[in-house]
Write a protein that holds these residues in place. Structure first.
Motif, PDB file in Angstrom:
ATOM      1  N   MET A   1       3.081 -11.427   1.098  1.00  0.00           N
ATOM      2  CA  MET A   1       2.314 -10.263   1.501  1.00  0.00           C
ATOM      3  C   MET A   1       2.458 -10.072   3.004  1.00  0.00           C
ATOM      4  O   MET A   1       2.350 -11.002   3.777  1.00  0.00           O
ATOM      5  N   THR A   2       2.723  -8.859   3.402  1.00  0.00           N
ATOM      6  CA  THR A   2       2.885  -8.506   4.804  1.00  0.00           C
ATOM      7  C   THR A   2       1.526  -8.213   5.418  1.00  0.00           C
ATOM      8  O   THR A   2       0.716  -7.500   4.839  1.00  0.00           O
ATOM      9  N   LEU A   3       1.285  -8.774   6.584  1.00  0.00           N
ATOM     10  CA  LEU A   3       0.056  -8.482   7.313  1.00  0.00           C
ATOM     11  C   LEU A   3       0.224  -7.181   8.083  1.00  0.00           C
ATOM     12  O   LEU A   3       1.203  -6.998   8.806  1.00  0.00           O
ATOM     13  N   PHE A   4      -0.728  -6.295   7.916  1.00  0.00           N
ATOM     14  CA  PHE A   4      -0.708  -5.000   8.578  1.00  0.00           C
ATOM     15  C   PHE A   4      -1.234  -5.142   9.992  1.00  0.00           C
ATOM     16  O   PHE A   4      -2.317  -5.670  10.211  1.00  0.00           O
ATOM     17  N   ASP A   5      -0.478  -4.664  10.972  1.00  0.00           N
ATOM     18  CA  ASP A   5      -0.886  -4.670  12.371  1.00  0.00           C
ATOM     19  C   ASP A   5      -1.021  -3.212  12.813  1.00  0.00           C
ATOM     20  O   ASP A   5      -0.012  -2.518  12.970  1.00  0.00           O
ATOM     21  N   PRO A   6      -2.225  -2.714  13.027  1.00  0.00           N
ATOM     22  CA  PRO A   6      -2.402  -1.298  13.369  1.00  0.00           C
ATOM     23  C   PRO A   6      -1.749  -0.899  14.695  1.00  0.00           C
ATOM     24  O   PRO A   6      -1.528   0.288  14.922  1.00  0.00           O
ATOM     25  N   GLN A   7      -1.415  -1.864  15.539  1.00  0.00           N
ATOM     26  CA  GLN A   7      -0.721  -1.550  16.790  1.00  0.00           C
ATOM     27  C   GLN A   7       0.774  -1.296  16.574  1.00  0.00           C
ATOM     28  O   GLN A   7       1.418  -0.656  17.398  1.00  0.00           O
ATOM     29  N   LEU A   8       1.304  -1.791  15.445  1.00  0.00           N
ATOM     30  CA  LEU A   8       2.748  -1.722  15.199  1.00  0.00           C
ATOM     31  C   LEU A   8       3.134  -0.983  13.918  1.00  0.00           C
ATOM     32  O   LEU A   8       4.283  -0.575  13.777  1.00  0.00           O
ATOM     33  N   ASP A   9       2.205  -0.832  13.003  1.00  0.00           N
ATOM     34  CA  ASP A   9       2.553  -0.396  11.653  1.00  0.00           C
ATOM     35  C   ASP A   9       1.856   0.896  11.249  1.00  0.00           C
ATOM     36  O   ASP A   9       0.791   1.230  11.767  1.00  0.00           O
ATOM     37  N   LEU A  10       2.469   1.586  10.301  1.00  0.00           N
ATOM     38  CA  LEU A  10       1.895   2.789   9.699  1.00  0.00           C
ATOM     39  C   LEU A  10       1.841   2.573   8.194  1.00  0.00           C
ATOM     40  O   LEU A  10       2.706   1.899   7.632  1.00  0.00           O
ATOM     41  N   VAL A  11       0.830   3.135   7.556  1.00  0.00           N
ATOM     42  CA  VAL A  11       0.707   2.994   6.108  1.00  0.00           C
ATOM     43  C   VAL A  11       0.344   4.338   5.497  1.00  0.00           C
ATOM     44  O   VAL A  11      -0.369   5.140   6.103  1.00  0.00           O
ATOM     45  N   PHE A  12       0.862   4.552   4.310  1.00  0.00           N
ATOM     46  CA  PHE A  12       0.620   5.772   3.540  1.00  0.00           C
ATOM     47  C   PHE A  12       0.345   5.319   2.110  1.00  0.00           C
ATOM     48  O   PHE A  12       1.159   4.604   1.524  1.00  0.00           O
ATOM     49  N   GLU A  13      -0.803   5.714   1.560  1.00  0.00           N
ATOM     50  CA  GLU A  13      -1.174   5.250   0.220  1.00  0.00           C
ATOM     51  C   GLU A  13      -1.771   6.396  -0.586  1.00  0.00           C
ATOM     52  O   GLU A  13      -2.607   7.142  -0.080  1.00  0.00           O
ATOM     53  N   ARG A  14      -1.313   6.521  -1.834  1.00  0.00           N
ATOM     54  CA  ARG A  14      -1.820   7.543  -2.748  1.00  0.00           C
ATOM     55  C   ARG A  14      -1.792   6.995  -4.169  1.00  0.00           C
ATOM     56  O   ARG A  14      -0.935   6.187  -4.512  1.00  0.00           O
ATOM     57  N   SER A  15      -2.698   7.484  -4.994  1.00  0.00           N
ATOM     58  CA  SER A  15      -2.599   7.223  -6.429  1.00  0.00           C
ATOM     59  C   SER A  15      -1.910   8.435  -7.042  1.00  0.00           C
ATOM     60  O   SER A  15      -2.187   9.577  -6.667  1.00  0.00           O
ATOM     61  N   VAL A  16      -0.967   8.167  -7.939  1.00  0.00           N
ATOM     62  CA  VAL A  16      -0.177   9.234  -8.548  1.00  0.00           C
ATOM     63  C   VAL A  16      -0.167   9.056 -10.060  1.00  0.00           C
ATOM     64  O   VAL A  16      -0.317   7.944 -10.572  1.00  0.00           O
ATOM     65  N   ASP A  17       0.036  10.154 -10.769  1.00  0.00           N
ATOM     66  CA  ASP A  17      -0.041  10.121 -12.228  1.00  0.00           C
ATOM     67  C   ASP A  17       1.339   9.974 -12.887  1.00  0.00           C
ATOM     68  O   ASP A  17       1.641  10.643 -13.862  1.00  0.00           O
ATOM     69  N   LEU A  18       2.137   9.084 -12.339  1.00  0.00           N
ATOM     70  CA  LEU A  18       3.426   8.725 -12.913  1.00  0.00           C
ATOM     71  C   LEU A  18       3.518   7.208 -13.012  1.00  0.00           C
ATOM     72  O   LEU A  18       2.792   6.492 -12.319  1.00  0.00           O
ATOM     73  N   SER A  19       4.430   6.739 -13.835  1.00  0.00           N
ATOM     74  CA  SER A  19       4.580   5.298 -14.018  1.00  0.00           C
ATOM     75  C   SER A  19       5.342   4.664 -12.859  1.00  0.00           C
ATOM     76  O   SER A  19       6.093   5.337 -12.146  1.00  0.00           O
ATOM     77  N   ARG A  20       5.162   3.363 -12.707  1.00  0.00           N
ATOM     78  CA  ARG A  20       5.919   2.627 -11.704  1.00  0.00           C
ATOM     79  C   ARG A  20       7.415   2.758 -11.983  1.00  0.00           C
ATOM     80  O   ARG A  20       8.208   2.896 -11.054  1.00  0.00           O
TER      81      ARG A  20
END
Length: 165
Positions: A1-20
């Motif tokens: 698991m990658t540790l998120f660093d708000p000084q270096l990283d960006l994240v985008f997260e959504r729930s979607v109605d399609l399969s993996r």
């Protein structure tokens, strides 16, 4: 698991109605990646995927004015239908990539590692894109290029493409 660093990283997260599996195919098959990968009116006009650690992840984006921007990277980790990790700091075969050369300025010329994580969600799939940057300047440049809006538009284009297939 990658540790998120708000000084270096960006994240985008959504729930979607399609399969993996559907989303995985859109990320790993060139003919399914090209229609949605960059926000319109930009286009992805070429793509090469060699889906293995050290394998090529190559794309060429075209601006509305017709300028082309090739991007070369390589895959670091592949966990089918769950996790896809690539970087632009290495070329295929894990060859280090020089920065500051080429015509990538309009799309950014900063070191990054992209991580797509897919997990089950009551609505279908939880889609999480994390981009790790080498330094705060790279993070800020990526944010200023429209990370949130651009990745959101690309995801919407992916969903429309997959639903219309």
């Amino acid at each position: 698991m990658t540790l998120f660093d708000p000084q270096l990283d960006l994240v985008f997260e959504r729930s979607v109605d399609l399969s993996r599996a559907q989303i995985w195919q859109a990320w790993t098959v060139p003919e399914h990646l090209m229609p949605w990968f960059c926000p319109l009116p930009w286009q992805t006009v070429a793509c090469e995927i060699d889906l293995k650690p050290g394998g090529a992840f190559l794309t060429t984006m075209r601006s509305p004015e017709g300028a082309e921007f090739p991007h070369a990277g390589c895959y670091l980790e592949i966990v089918e239908h769950r996790r896809l990790v690539w970087t632009n700091t290495l070329l295929p075969g894990f060859r280090p990539k020089p920065f500051g050369s080429g015509n990538a300025a309009a799309c950014g010329d900063f070191a990054m590692t992209g991580i797509i994580e897919l997990s089950d969600h009551p609505q279908g799939t939880l889609y999480r894109a994390t981009v790790l940057h080498a330094d705060p300047a790279g993070r800020e440049q990526h944010a200023a290029l429209g990370f949130e809006a651009g990745w959101g538009k690309a995801l919407a284009q992916m969903l429309a493409y997959l639903k219309n297939r």
